[in-house]
Design a protein around this motif. Structure first.
Motif, PDB file in Angstrom:
ATOM      1  N   GLU A   1      -7.338  -1.123   5.624  1.00  0.00           N
ATOM      2  CA  GLU A   1      -8.103  -0.182   4.821  1.00  0.00           C
ATOM      3  C   GLU A   1      -9.166   0.524   5.659  1.00  0.00           C
ATOM      4  O   GLU A   1      -9.409   1.727   5.483  1.00  0.00           O
ATOM      5  CB  GLU A   1      -8.729  -0.917   3.632  1.00  0.00           C
ATOM      6  CG  GLU A   1      -7.675  -1.396   2.637  1.00  0.00           C
ATOM      7  CD  GLU A   1      -8.268  -2.170   1.474  1.00  0.00           C
ATOM      8  OE1 GLU A   1      -9.512  -2.138   1.307  1.00  0.00           O
ATOM      9  OE2 GLU A   1      -7.489  -2.805   0.731  1.00  0.00           O
ATOM     10  N   LYS A   2      -9.772  -0.203   6.570  1.00  0.00           N
ATOM     11  CA  LYS A   2     -10.754   0.416   7.461  1.00  0.00           C
ATOM     12  C   LYS A   2     -10.107   1.490   8.330  1.00  0.00           C
ATOM     13  O   LYS A   2     -10.649   2.592   8.513  1.00  0.00           O
ATOM     14  CB  LYS A   2     -11.405  -0.654   8.330  1.00  0.00           C
ATOM     15  CG  LYS A   2     -12.488  -0.127   9.262  1.00  0.00           C
ATOM     16  CD  LYS A   2     -13.118  -1.267  10.067  1.00  0.00           C
ATOM     17  CE  LYS A   2     -14.200  -0.734  11.011  1.00  0.00           C
ATOM     18  NZ  LYS A   2     -14.813  -1.837  11.803  1.00  0.00           N
TER      19      LYS A   2
ATOM     20  N   TYR B   1       0.850  -1.184   0.000  1.00  0.00           N
ATOM     21  CA  TYR B   1       0.000   0.000   0.000  1.00  0.00           C
ATOM     22  C   TYR B   1       0.893   1.243   0.000  1.00  0.00           C
ATOM     23  O   TYR B   1       1.903   1.296   0.725  1.00  0.00           O
ATOM     24  CB  TYR B   1      -0.875   0.046   1.247  1.00  0.00           C
ATOM     25  CG  TYR B   1      -1.986  -0.969   1.297  1.00  0.00           C
ATOM     26  CD1 TYR B   1      -3.302  -0.618   0.982  1.00  0.00           C
ATOM     27  CD2 TYR B   1      -1.747  -2.288   1.689  1.00  0.00           C
ATOM     28  CE1 TYR B   1      -4.333  -1.538   1.042  1.00  0.00           C
ATOM     29  CE2 TYR B   1      -2.768  -3.224   1.752  1.00  0.00           C
ATOM     30  CZ  TYR B   1      -4.060  -2.839   1.426  1.00  0.00           C
ATOM     31  OH  TYR B   1      -5.082  -3.757   1.491  1.00  0.00           O
TER      32      TYR B   1
ATOM     33  N   LYS C   1      -9.123   4.615   6.205  1.00  0.00           N
ATOM     34  CA  LYS C   1     -10.299   5.428   5.891  1.00  0.00           C
ATOM     35  C   LYS C   1     -10.752   6.223   7.113  1.00  0.00           C
ATOM     36  O   LYS C   1     -11.125   7.397   6.992  1.00  0.00           O
ATOM     37  CB  LYS C   1     -11.415   4.531   5.377  1.00  0.00           C
ATOM     38  CG  LYS C   1     -11.144   3.957   3.989  1.00  0.00           C
ATOM     39  CD  LYS C   1     -12.239   2.974   3.565  1.00  0.00           C
ATOM     40  CE  LYS C   1     -11.938   2.400   2.189  1.00  0.00           C
ATOM     41  NZ  LYS C   1     -12.939   1.377   1.778  1.00  0.00           N
TER      42      LYS C   1
ATOM     43  N   HIS D   1      -5.665  -7.016   5.267  1.00  0.00           N
ATOM     44  CA  HIS D   1      -6.042  -6.033   4.244  1.00  0.00           C
ATOM     45  C   HIS D   1      -7.249  -5.208   4.679  1.00  0.00           C
ATOM     46  O   HIS D   1      -7.233  -3.968   4.633  1.00  0.00           O
ATOM     47  CB  HIS D   1      -6.362  -6.740   2.921  1.00  0.00           C
ATOM     48  CG  HIS D   1      -5.183  -7.372   2.264  1.00  0.00           C
ATOM     49  ND1 HIS D   1      -5.305  -8.253   1.208  1.00  0.00           N
ATOM     50  CD2 HIS D   1      -3.846  -7.265   2.513  1.00  0.00           C
ATOM     51  CE1 HIS D   1      -4.104  -8.650   0.828  1.00  0.00           C
ATOM     52  NE2 HIS D   1      -3.209  -8.073   1.603  1.00  0.00           N
ATOM     53  N   ARG D   2      -8.292  -5.904   5.095  1.00  0.00           N
ATOM     54  CA  ARG D   2      -9.535  -5.208   5.429  1.00  0.00           C
ATOM     55  C   ARG D   2      -9.350  -4.300   6.638  1.00  0.00           C
ATOM     56  O   ARG D   2      -9.823  -3.157   6.656  1.00  0.00           O
ATOM     57  CB  ARG D   2     -10.647  -6.227   5.703  1.00  0.00           C
ATOM     58  CG  ARG D   2     -11.999  -5.584   5.990  1.00  0.00           C
ATOM     59  CD  ARG D   2     -13.088  -6.631   6.151  1.00  0.00           C
ATOM     60  NE  ARG D   2     -13.282  -7.404   4.935  1.00  0.00           N
ATOM     61  CZ  ARG D   2     -14.155  -8.403   4.824  1.00  0.00           C
ATOM     62  NH1 ARG D   2     -14.910  -8.749   5.858  1.00  0.00           N
ATOM     63  NH2 ARG D   2     -14.276  -9.047   3.674  1.00  0.00           N
ATOM     64  N   ALA D   3      -8.630  -4.789   7.651  1.00  0.00           N
ATOM     65  CA  ALA D   3      -8.417  -3.987   8.859  1.00  0.00           C
ATOM     66  C   ALA D   3      -7.606  -2.732   8.547  1.00  0.00           C
ATOM     67  O   ALA D   3      -7.898  -1.643   9.058  1.00  0.00           O
ATOM     68  CB  ALA D   3      -7.716  -4.816   9.927  1.00  0.00           C
TER      69      ALA D   3
END
Length: 422
Positions: A81-82, A33, A85, A77-79
């Motif tokens: 990106e959350k 990222y 944001k 990944h999800r954690a």
């Protein structure tokens, strides 16, 4: 002891050493990222993000207004990106599968030296030995051994007595494979090119080249862990994963050592600068070699690194203090930048490293300038600006070599015009 705040235990990493030529650590579906940090609050939160997400920082965290690349495994990944944001941090996935990128830049045909693929230490050293045996104007020495007993080799090209010298240094950071690839490309050009300008430069200047300052770390990146940065000496500290290894040798030079830099005092981190300066046998060997030449002989010292496309000038330890001949050095660096851009359009930003990049102490270029009084020193950060970063595909090696060759020609000629070699 002080525990590290950034000990990265990446999912799926295998710690045991594997057979040569095979990676123990794999990064299947790990993403890179790229984060744009715009506020101090975002920076402070980013520094704490490892507390709940397994993350590997590829860049030292410094000033706001910069982009930083991080590696995160598929479980997080999800954690991530959350969290990003929530913090209003702008991000982009620039690599979706790190392992595929590593495979694309892996060592290819290693039977002989060329610049279409990356090579092992043995192949690099065999080529150096062959060139040394073939040309009587090359003086080749082993300037010391690494912690694990590997040779640190040097080549001095001298065709005419009375020349001033230019020093090229490569691969002090293990993972930066493009560094030694580029330094050996330049050396090959100086020895074997039919280009009249390269022939002239090899006649009118002596060239001293140490292509591999960190052979232990380099071998480790080939055999065990592609992301390794430091050398391989056990540094006497432990954490929950076991013994900690290595010193960032470009933080270990005794010039304003330890005054600045992110995590340079964290023994298990990538950027640990050591408990005191000049602790590493590789650095002592390099310094002793530079000091073995008479004062005033070496007039330029250039260290090659990855990545970011910079020509970084002294000083690194400050963003408010500059060398007496800083304006002169900027003109010389500008000549490199302009000429390199003419080849493939790659733009190289130039200026003091503490101003452009981040404040950090103990770097080779600052030691060469501040201690050895070499009037032009720099760190050349090679391709690219972050898309591939430390994992630049091998099909770009020759392009990098050609643009840096063009830049080097212009740099030397401008330095001569500015009186650096007088």
């Amino acid at each position: 002891m002080k525990l590290p705040i950034l000990l990265i235990a990446l999912v799926a990493m295998v710690a045991a050493k594997s057979a040569p030529g095979r990676m123990a650590a794999r990064y299947d579906h790990f993403r890179i990222y790229q984060l744009t940090i715009e506020t101090n609050l975002q920076m402070e939160e980013l520094k704490k993000i490892h507390e709940h997400i397994s993350i590997h920082f590829l860049n030292e965290l410094g000033a706001i207004g910069h982009k930083y690349n991080v590696i995160v495994g598929p479980l997080f990944h999800r954690a991530l990106e959350k969290t990003l944001k929530f913090l209003d941090i702008v991000f982009e996935v620039i690599v979706d599968d790190l392992q595929k990128l590593i495979d694309d830049s892996a060592v290819g045909n290693d039977s002989k030296m060329e610049w279409e693929t990356y090579h092992s230490l043995d192949t690099i050293y065999e080529w150096i030995d062959q060139e040394c045996a073939a040309h009587d104007y090359l003086e080749c020495k082993v300037i010391g051994q690494s912690y694990e007993g590997r040779d640190i080799k040097s080549i001095r090209l001298s065709k005419r007595p009375g020349n001033k010298a230019i020093f090229l240094e490569g691969n002090i950071h293990a993972m930066e494979w493009i560094s030694s690839a580029t330094v050996t490309f330049l050396l090959n050009q100086l020895i074997n090119s039919e280009d009249p300008e390269m022939q002239r430069l090899s006649e009118e200047y002596d060239w001293i080249v140490v292509p591999m300052v960190n052979p232990d770390g380099f071998v480790y990146t080939h055999e065990v862990e592609r992301l390794w940065r430091k050398n391989r000496r056990p540094n006497g500290y432990r954490n929950e994963s076991g013994d900690c290894f290595g010193i960032d040798m470009n933080r270990n030079f005794d010039y304003h050592w330890g005054g600045a830099g992110w995590n340079i005092d964290e023994p298990c981190d990538h950027w640990f600068g050591g408990e005191k300066p000049n602790t590493e046998v590789e650095i002592i060997s390099l310094q002793n070699f530079v000091s073995s030449f008479e004062d005033g002989y070496i007039r330029s010292y250039m260290a090659y690194h990855a990545y970011g496309q910079y020509v970084l000038l002294p000083y690194g330890h400050s963003n408010t203090e500059f060398p007496p001949n800083y304006e002169q050095m900027k003109r010389i660096a500008a000549a490199f930048s302009d000429a390199a851009a003419d080849v493939y359009g790659s733009t190289f930003t130039y200026g003091a490293s503490g101003l452009l990049n981040y404040v950090v102490s103990g770097a080779a270029k600052d030691w060469a300038y501040g201690v050895k009084n070499i009037p032009f020193t720099c760190t050349v950060e090679l391709r690219d600006k972050g898309t591939f970063g430390f994992f630049l595909p091998s099909n770009q090696i020759t392009e990098v070599g050609l643009e840096v060759t063009a830049g080097l020609k212009a740099l030397v000629n401008k330095a001569a015009e500015e009186g650096i070699f007088d």
